[in-house]
Design an enzyme around this catalytic site. Structure first.
Site, PDB file in Angstrom:
ATOM      1  N   GLU A   1      85.651  56.727  40.662  1.00  0.00           N
ATOM      2  CA  GLU A   1      84.676  55.731  39.802  1.00  0.00           C
ATOM      3  C   GLU A   1      83.119  56.208  40.071  1.00  0.00           C
ATOM      4  O   GLU A   1      82.521  55.917  40.991  1.00  0.00           O
ATOM      5  CB  GLU A   1      84.679  54.163  40.305  1.00  0.00           C
ATOM      6  CG  GLU A   1      83.832  53.322  39.587  1.00  0.00           C
ATOM      7  CD  GLU A   1      83.785  51.947  40.012  1.00  0.00           C
ATOM      8  OE1 GLU A   1      84.609  51.843  40.926  1.00  0.00           O
ATOM      9  OE2 GLU A   1      83.218  51.073  39.337  1.00  0.00           O
TER      10      GLU A   1
ATOM     11  N   LYS B   1      87.868  55.964  36.767  1.00  0.00           N
ATOM     12  CA  LYS B   1      87.224  54.574  36.273  1.00  0.00           C
ATOM     13  C   LYS B   1      85.663  54.676  35.877  1.00  0.00           C
ATOM     14  O   LYS B   1      84.632  54.691  36.761  1.00  0.00           O
ATOM     15  CB  LYS B   1      87.190  53.549  37.498  1.00  0.00           C
ATOM     16  CG  LYS B   1      86.460  52.230  37.404  1.00  0.00           C
ATOM     17  CD  LYS B   1      87.075  51.435  38.308  1.00  0.00           C
ATOM     18  CE  LYS B   1      86.298  50.008  38.142  1.00  0.00           C
ATOM     19  NZ  LYS B   1      86.917  48.735  38.879  1.00  0.00           N
TER      20      LYS B   1
ATOM     21  N   SER C   1      83.708  46.884  33.804  1.00  0.00           N
ATOM     22  CA  SER C   1      82.986  46.141  32.759  1.00  0.00           C
ATOM     23  C   SER C   1      81.610  46.175  33.006  1.00  0.00           C
ATOM     24  O   SER C   1      80.599  45.931  32.020  1.00  0.00           O
ATOM     25  CB  SER C   1      83.366  44.679  32.822  1.00  0.00           C
ATOM     26  OG  SER C   1      83.284  43.924  34.037  1.00  0.00           O
ATOM     27  N   GLY C   2      80.887  46.276  34.046  1.00  0.00           N
ATOM     28  CA  GLY C   2      79.554  46.714  34.538  1.00  0.00           C
ATOM     29  C   GLY C   2      78.381  45.994  33.898  1.00  0.00           C
ATOM     30  O   GLY C   2      77.274  46.328  33.566  1.00  0.00           O
ATOM     31  N   GLY C   3      78.907  44.720  33.635  1.00  0.00           N
ATOM     32  CA  GLY C   3      77.553  43.787  33.165  1.00  0.00           C
ATOM     33  C   GLY C   3      77.944  43.371  31.801  1.00  0.00           C
ATOM     34  O   GLY C   3      77.110  42.576  31.334  1.00  0.00           O
TER      35      GLY C   3
HETATM   36  P1  13P Z   1      82.875  45.245  37.023  1.00  0.00           P
HETATM   37  O1  13P Z   1      84.058  44.970  36.174  1.00  0.00           O
HETATM   38  O2  13P Z   1      82.281  43.879  37.331  1.00  0.00           O
HETATM   39  O3  13P Z   1      81.711  46.302  36.721  1.00  0.00           O
HETATM   40  O4  13P Z   1      83.566  45.791  38.543  1.00  0.00           O
HETATM   41  C1  13P Z   1      84.437  46.737  38.353  1.00  0.00           C
HETATM   42  C2  13P Z   1      84.242  47.394  39.827  1.00  0.00           C
HETATM   43  O5  13P Z   1      85.177  47.698  40.459  1.00  0.00           O
HETATM   44  C3  13P Z   1      82.940  47.991  39.987  1.00  0.00           C
HETATM   45  O6  13P Z   1      83.133  48.695  41.072  1.00  0.00           O
END
Ligand code: 13P
Length: 335
Positions: free
Chosen positions: A177, A219, A261-263
């Site tokens: 990620e 990711k 999703s990142g916000g």
């Molecule tokens: P979000 O979908 O809230 O960004 O979280 C995913 C995640 O695991 C971030 O490391």
């Protein structure tokens, strides 16, 4: 390295209609989330909220795996079963966040390097014994004037590949990620450039270090303008830019891409995934989700003010909406 087993787990995690629930908020992050909805941040409250989520009937139809935090993988359901044991029984793979967080990068004010390589092999051995079958490591890349630096890109890519290699050696599928943050006033074009750069560097390190790509998942962030940029952009543009970036910078050997999703709002995260899966051109990888906030935000609010059951229903609804987005069958009217 047991490549057959790694490939099977990676492919199961991105099986048609399925995606991942990221419930691996560190104690610090989860405590902040609980406090934001007026709940005291204690171990027992973190457990109570999460076991209610994991007891949701039928979530396994849309969720193939759940990423847990160190505290959670050792906790138990209300009936005394271990949390990872209860998941495995339902055909859901337990996963584990194995990094120890993003820390200040020396000599690079405001930039981060994710730590956690020391002792990682031993932690992976223990997590496998506790039931984990996949893992996550998150690198954080900030866009600002003069950022990210080449140093930040290089050291984070190097660490992601070292993590991935160690996980695979121990039978855990690594979720790689490299998150380019949405915070900032950058354009979508700048996000595309930076995301392209970190992806190139990450895969070049992975290949050099012998990471088995068919037994790993990526990711990434989607390609979005910064949250303080007023650029007009449609959901379709975002989906197209994201695919443009990934098709040029992600090796086809990777079985699946599981977006964060990142916000983004819950609905945007679903809509963007849906458009990508609806496109005529078939991509070499599965396009799926590994959402944290976009699957849990409503469920957490409901848990705090509503009932345990209404929290489960909110989670199940988001899981089902994203299940539909996996095959391009989501529509706004279903919301
Ligand atoms: P979000 O979908 O809230 O960004 O979280 C995913 C995640 O695991 C971030 O490391």
């Amino acid at each position: 390295m047991d490549t057959n087993s790694l490939e099977k787990i990676a492919n199961d995690l991105v099986a048609p209609g399925k995606g991942i629930l990221a419930a691996d908020e560190s104690n610090g992050t989860m405590s902040k989330r609980l406090e934001a909805v007026g709940v005291e941040a204690t171990e027992s409250n973190r457990r109570a909220y999460r076991v209610n989520l994991f007891a949701t009937k039928g979530y396994e139809n849309s969720i193939s795996g759940v990423i847990l935090y160190d505290e959670t993988i050792r906790q138990h359901m209300d009936n005394g079963e271990s949390i990872p044991g209860a998941m495995l029984k339902r055909g859901v793979y337990p996963g584990i966040k194995v990094d120890t967080g993003a820390k200040e990068l020396a000599n690079h004010n405001g930039e981060k390097i994710t730590e956690g390589l020391d002792g990682l092999r031993d932690r992976c051995i223990e997590y496998y014994q506790l039931g984990a079958r996949f893992a996550k490591w998150r690198a954080v890349i900030t866009i600002q004037d003069g950022m990210p630096s080449d140093a930040c890109i290089k050291v984070n890519a190097h660490a992601l590949a070292r993590y991935a290699a160690i996980c695979q050696e121990q039978g855990l599928v690594p979720i790689i990620e490299p998150e380019v943050l949405m915070e900032g006033d950058h354009t979508s074009q700048r996000c595309l450039e930076v995301t392209s750069k970190i992806l190139d560097e990450t895969f070049s390190e992975c290949i050099m270090q012998g990471v088995h790509l068919p037994g790993a998942l990526l990711k990434p962030n989607m390609i979005l303008p910064g949250n303080n940029n007023s650029e007009e952009i449609t959901r379709k543009n975002i989906a197209e830019l994201t695919i443009e970036c990934l098709s040029k910078h992600v090796p086809k050997e990777i079985p699946g891409i599981v977006f964060l999703s990142g916000g983004q709002s819950d609905e945007d995260a679903t809509a963007h995934l849906n458009i990508m899966n609806k496109m005529d051109i078939k991509q070499p990888w599965e396009l799926s989700f590994s959402y944290g906030r976009a699957l849990q935000a409503e469920a957490l609010k409901e848990w705090a003010v509503g009932t345990a059951e209404s929290s489960q229903q909110s989670f199940l609804k988001r899981a089902e909406m994203n299940h539909k987005a996996r095959s391009g069958e989501w529509a706004e009217e279903l919301e």
